[in-house]
Design a protein around this motif. Sequence first.
Motif, PDB file in Angstrom:
ATOM      1  N   ASP A 141       0.872  -1.179   0.000  1.00  0.00           N
ATOM      2  CA  ASP A 141       0.000   0.000   0.000  1.00  0.00           C
ATOM      3  C   ASP A 141       0.909   1.229   0.000  1.00  0.00           C
ATOM      4  O   ASP A 141       1.314   1.737   1.040  1.00  0.00           O
ATOM      5  CB  ASP A 141      -0.909  -0.007   1.224  1.00  0.00           C
ATOM      6  CG  ASP A 141      -1.868   1.179   1.244  1.00  0.00           C
ATOM      7  OD1 ASP A 141      -1.893   1.951   0.264  1.00  0.00           O
ATOM      8  OD2 ASP A 141      -2.584   1.335   2.250  1.00  0.00           O
ATOM      9  N   LEU A 142       1.201   1.726  -1.186  1.00  0.00           N
ATOM     10  CA  LEU A 142       2.166   2.811  -1.332  1.00  0.00           C
ATOM     11  C   LEU A 142       1.575   4.171  -1.013  1.00  0.00           C
ATOM     12  O   LEU A 142       2.302   5.087  -0.618  1.00  0.00           O
ATOM     13  CB  LEU A 142       2.723   2.815  -2.756  1.00  0.00           C
ATOM     14  CG  LEU A 142       3.480   1.560  -3.191  1.00  0.00           C
ATOM     15  CD1 LEU A 142       3.888   1.670  -4.654  1.00  0.00           C
ATOM     16  CD2 LEU A 142       4.702   1.325  -2.312  1.00  0.00           C
ATOM     17  N   ASP A 143       0.270   4.350  -1.223  1.00  0.00           N
ATOM     18  CA  ASP A 143      -0.337   5.671  -1.057  1.00  0.00           C
ATOM     19  C   ASP A 143      -1.199   5.784   0.194  1.00  0.00           C
ATOM     20  O   ASP A 143      -1.819   6.811   0.433  1.00  0.00           O
ATOM     21  CB  ASP A 143      -1.166   6.044  -2.289  1.00  0.00           C
ATOM     22  CG  ASP A 143      -2.171   4.959  -2.662  1.00  0.00           C
ATOM     23  OD1 ASP A 143      -2.349   4.017  -1.872  1.00  0.00           O
ATOM     24  OD2 ASP A 143      -2.766   5.064  -3.748  1.00  0.00           O
ATOM     25  N   GLY A 144      -1.264   4.730   1.012  1.00  0.00           N
ATOM     26  CA  GLY A 144      -1.977   4.781   2.274  1.00  0.00           C
ATOM     27  C   GLY A 144      -3.482   4.816   2.175  1.00  0.00           C
ATOM     28  O   GLY A 144      -4.157   5.209   3.130  1.00  0.00           O
ATOM     29  N   ASP A 145      -4.034   4.358   1.036  1.00  0.00           N
ATOM     30  CA  ASP A 145      -5.490   4.376   0.885  1.00  0.00           C
ATOM     31  C   ASP A 145      -6.138   3.068   1.302  1.00  0.00           C
ATOM     32  O   ASP A 145      -7.352   2.894   1.177  1.00  0.00           O
ATOM     33  CB  ASP A 145      -5.875   4.718  -0.553  1.00  0.00           C
ATOM     34  CG  ASP A 145      -5.465   3.636  -1.547  1.00  0.00           C
ATOM     35  OD1 ASP A 145      -4.763   2.684  -1.146  1.00  0.00           O
ATOM     36  OD2 ASP A 145      -5.852   3.743  -2.737  1.00  0.00           O
ATOM     37  N   GLY A 146      -5.356   2.130   1.806  1.00  0.00           N
ATOM     38  CA  GLY A 146      -5.896   0.856   2.247  1.00  0.00           C
ATOM     39  C   GLY A 146      -5.930  -0.207   1.176  1.00  0.00           C
ATOM     40  O   GLY A 146      -6.246  -1.362   1.473  1.00  0.00           O
ATOM     41  N   ASN A 147      -5.614   0.151  -0.071  1.00  0.00           N
ATOM     42  CA  ASN A 147      -5.586  -0.801  -1.169  1.00  0.00           C
ATOM     43  C   ASN A 147      -4.146  -1.096  -1.558  1.00  0.00           C
ATOM     44  O   ASN A 147      -3.315  -0.193  -1.619  1.00  0.00           O
ATOM     45  CB  ASN A 147      -6.333  -0.252  -2.393  1.00  0.00           C
ATOM     46  CG  ASN A 147      -7.798   0.005  -2.107  1.00  0.00           C
ATOM     47  OD1 ASN A 147      -8.447  -0.777  -1.413  1.00  0.00           O
ATOM     48  ND2 ASN A 147      -8.315   1.101  -2.622  1.00  0.00           N
ATOM     49  N   LEU A 148      -3.876  -2.364  -1.832  1.00  0.00           N
ATOM     50  CA  LEU A 148      -2.532  -2.724  -2.252  1.00  0.00           C
ATOM     51  C   LEU A 148      -2.275  -2.265  -3.686  1.00  0.00           C
ATOM     52  O   LEU A 148      -3.147  -2.359  -4.550  1.00  0.00           O
ATOM     53  CB  LEU A 148      -2.341  -4.237  -2.163  1.00  0.00           C
ATOM     54  CG  LEU A 148      -2.288  -4.827  -0.744  1.00  0.00           C
ATOM     55  CD1 LEU A 148      -2.098  -6.329  -0.798  1.00  0.00           C
ATOM     56  CD2 LEU A 148      -1.169  -4.182   0.064  1.00  0.00           C
ATOM     57  N   ASP A 149      -1.081  -1.755  -3.908  1.00  0.00           N
ATOM     58  CA  ASP A 149      -0.640  -1.328  -5.220  1.00  0.00           C
ATOM     59  C   ASP A 149       0.376  -2.341  -5.753  1.00  0.00           C
ATOM     60  O   ASP A 149       0.899  -3.175  -5.008  1.00  0.00           O
ATOM     61  CB  ASP A 149      -0.014   0.062  -5.128  1.00  0.00           C
ATOM     62  CG  ASP A 149      -0.917   1.041  -4.381  1.00  0.00           C
ATOM     63  OD1 ASP A 149      -2.076   1.199  -4.799  1.00  0.00           O
ATOM     64  OD2 ASP A 149      -0.472   1.616  -3.370  1.00  0.00           O
ATOM     65  N   VAL A 150       0.645  -2.266  -7.049  1.00  0.00           N
ATOM     66  CA  VAL A 150       1.515  -3.244  -7.709  1.00  0.00           C
ATOM     67  C   VAL A 150       2.670  -2.507  -8.378  1.00  0.00           C
ATOM     68  O   VAL A 150       2.468  -1.480  -9.032  1.00  0.00           O
ATOM     69  CB  VAL A 150       0.737  -4.071  -8.755  1.00  0.00           C
ATOM     70  CG1 VAL A 150       1.671  -5.008  -9.503  1.00  0.00           C
ATOM     71  CG2 VAL A 150      -0.382  -4.868  -8.078  1.00  0.00           C
ATOM     72  N   VAL A 151       3.869  -3.043  -8.201  1.00  0.00           N
ATOM     73  CA  VAL A 151       5.061  -2.516  -8.858  1.00  0.00           C
ATOM     74  C   VAL A 151       5.702  -3.642  -9.662  1.00  0.00           C
ATOM     75  O   VAL A 151       5.832  -4.764  -9.163  1.00  0.00           O
ATOM     76  CB  VAL A 151       6.070  -1.959  -7.837  1.00  0.00           C
ATOM     77  CG1 VAL A 151       7.398  -1.633  -8.507  1.00  0.00           C
ATOM     78  CG2 VAL A 151       5.508  -0.718  -7.153  1.00  0.00           C
ATOM     79  N   THR A 152       6.068  -3.350 -10.900  1.00  0.00           N
ATOM     80  CA  THR A 152       6.807  -4.320 -11.699  1.00  0.00           C
ATOM     81  C   THR A 152       8.194  -3.785 -12.013  1.00  0.00           C
ATOM     82  O   THR A 152       8.363  -2.591 -12.274  1.00  0.00           O
ATOM     83  CB  THR A 152       6.086  -4.648 -13.024  1.00  0.00           C
ATOM     84  OG1 THR A 152       6.003  -3.469 -13.831  1.00  0.00           O
ATOM     85  CG2 THR A 152       4.701  -5.201 -12.770  1.00  0.00           C
ATOM     86  N   GLY A 153       9.183  -4.670 -11.981  1.00  0.00           N
ATOM     87  CA  GLY A 153      10.520  -4.351 -12.462  1.00  0.00           C
ATOM     88  C   GLY A 153      10.646  -4.871 -13.878  1.00  0.00           C
ATOM     89  O   GLY A 153      10.318  -6.038 -14.155  1.00  0.00           O
ATOM     90  N   ASN A 154      11.124  -4.036 -14.802  1.00  0.00           N
ATOM     91  CA  ASN A 154      11.016  -4.342 -16.220  1.00  0.00           C
ATOM     92  C   ASN A 154      12.383  -4.539 -16.877  1.00  0.00           C
ATOM     93  O   ASN A 154      13.310  -3.768 -16.644  1.00  0.00           O
ATOM     94  CB  ASN A 154      10.269  -3.208 -16.922  1.00  0.00           C
ATOM     95  CG  ASN A 154       8.950  -2.906 -16.242  1.00  0.00           C
ATOM     96  OD1 ASN A 154       8.145  -3.799 -16.013  1.00  0.00           O
ATOM     97  ND2 ASN A 154       8.740  -1.646 -15.880  1.00  0.00           N
ATOM     98  N   ARG A 155      12.468  -5.558 -17.713  1.00  0.00           N
ATOM     99  CA  ARG A 155      13.717  -5.836 -18.405  1.00  0.00           C
ATOM    100  C   ARG A 155      14.027  -4.797 -19.478  1.00  0.00           C
ATOM    101  O   ARG A 155      15.183  -4.544 -19.783  1.00  0.00           O
ATOM    102  CB  ARG A 155      13.653  -7.223 -19.045  1.00  0.00           C
ATOM    103  CG  ARG A 155      13.760  -8.358 -18.036  1.00  0.00           C
ATOM    104  CD  ARG A 155      13.662  -9.710 -18.687  1.00  0.00           C
ATOM    105  NE  ARG A 155      13.827 -10.763 -17.692  1.00  0.00           N
ATOM    106  CZ  ARG A 155      13.527 -12.039 -17.897  1.00  0.00           C
ATOM    107  NH1 ARG A 155      13.033 -12.412 -19.078  1.00  0.00           N
ATOM    108  NH2 ARG A 155      13.709 -12.926 -16.949  1.00  0.00           N
ATOM    109  N   GLU A 156      13.012  -4.226 -20.067  1.00  0.00           N
ATOM    110  CA  GLU A 156      13.195  -3.170 -21.057  1.00  0.00           C
ATOM    111  C   GLU A 156      12.582  -1.879 -20.521  1.00  0.00           C
ATOM    112  O   GLU A 156      11.642  -1.907 -19.729  1.00  0.00           O
ATOM    113  CB  GLU A 156      12.553  -3.551 -22.383  1.00  0.00           C
ATOM    114  CG  GLU A 156      13.117  -4.814 -23.015  1.00  0.00           C
ATOM    115  CD  GLU A 156      14.566  -4.678 -23.409  1.00  0.00           C
ATOM    116  OE1 GLU A 156      14.996  -3.548 -23.701  1.00  0.00           O
ATOM    117  OE2 GLU A 156      15.285  -5.701 -23.431  1.00  0.00           O
TER     118      GLU A 156
END
Length: 419
Positions: free
Chosen positions: A149-164
Amino acid sequence: MLAVVITTLGGCLEPNPAYIGATDATSVGESSSTGFVLDTTTSAPGTSSSSMDETATGDEPGDGSTTDDHPSCGPQLLCHVGPGIIPLGLDEPGPVTVADIDADGHLDIVVGSIKENAVAVLLGDGTGSFAEPLASTAGIQPAAVATADLDGDGNLDVVTGNREGNDVTVMRGLGTGLLTPPVSVPVGKRVEAVVLVDLDGDADHELVAAARDDDEVMVMLGSTGAAFVPGTDYPATSRPTAIALGLVDAGPTLDMVVANHDTNAVHVRLGDGAAGFGAAEVLVAGDHPTAVALGDLDGNGWLDIAVSIEAGGVVLLLGDGSGGFSPGQALEAGVRTNDVIVEDIDEDGALDVAVANLESDDVVVLLGDGAGGFAPPVAFETDVGVSALATGDFDEDGISDLVATLPSTDQLALILSTP
């Protein structure tokens, strides 16, 4: 390192306009009730210890019930069946993680599709069944995925690490399985691993990313609104491919372990409590490490390191509590091992090791005794290569289950506990 553009997403969140929607895959909800015959004998990696019997019904052995011929679960006895198969409908699934994305109390699966530049969310119902995948566009060739939860709104957020693209992408969660459009955060070339964690105690999550072609690990400081600002870059020896964070010494702050593929080494850096890390201790870790996981495998109260190696199997490095490590045993566990997790899979209080194998086409589990010893490997055949592995209690029976990605068939493999 590229300049970082700080982007703050404010106001009402809207679903990704490039939202792919439910794929044409058919969710295999009955994977939790399909008749499986459980063979509790151990097997060498590459041979199945659990097979599917589609004719099993009622109370016959294989439907998860306990009979005189069907042993009950207990310490050092792996009571899991699988793999059940979940078609994903997206090409080349790769990284996978487990989290409650829609905040309904049931674990969901988040998986990245490398070829389709997408992430898919499979919402779980707590029985081991999942809704059809909800896929949204992400970065280019997502090779790593993490949630917080990056923004503190109670919902989980998703981060991807990208090869390109030399970046990670941030997609904020709406609490429904849908994600906002991806926001690019430049970090380095060919990102192979990402971790989200609060390193400095300010309640904002830092981003730790391994940039393989830069031979660096970047720490980005968390900021308001799911944004990140530049932190510190830490040199790796060659091709950092995996990161794990944990308390490897007696200090109160998280430490960092990095697998370096081309130099056959693991770096250990002790945390300073201010989102920074000290000098690297270089450990020999076997030929071409592919992944790392942390856990107290020998019962001395300190975290140890499990390192999967490309040739196959796992190398153990035993911690002494001061940040130092000594070589442990090497565990045979399949061919071309691509991922490793440490978890108490049989619920006996001792940590176990599970690996994903690309060439022996299986998921292999080694049950630990809590004192650094392990039972013979048990292999769940998948018929195709397995690239990544995650664990969670999907059917809510109190025992961990396993999910693995099968990139060549665009599927997930589900291995459920049967207590």
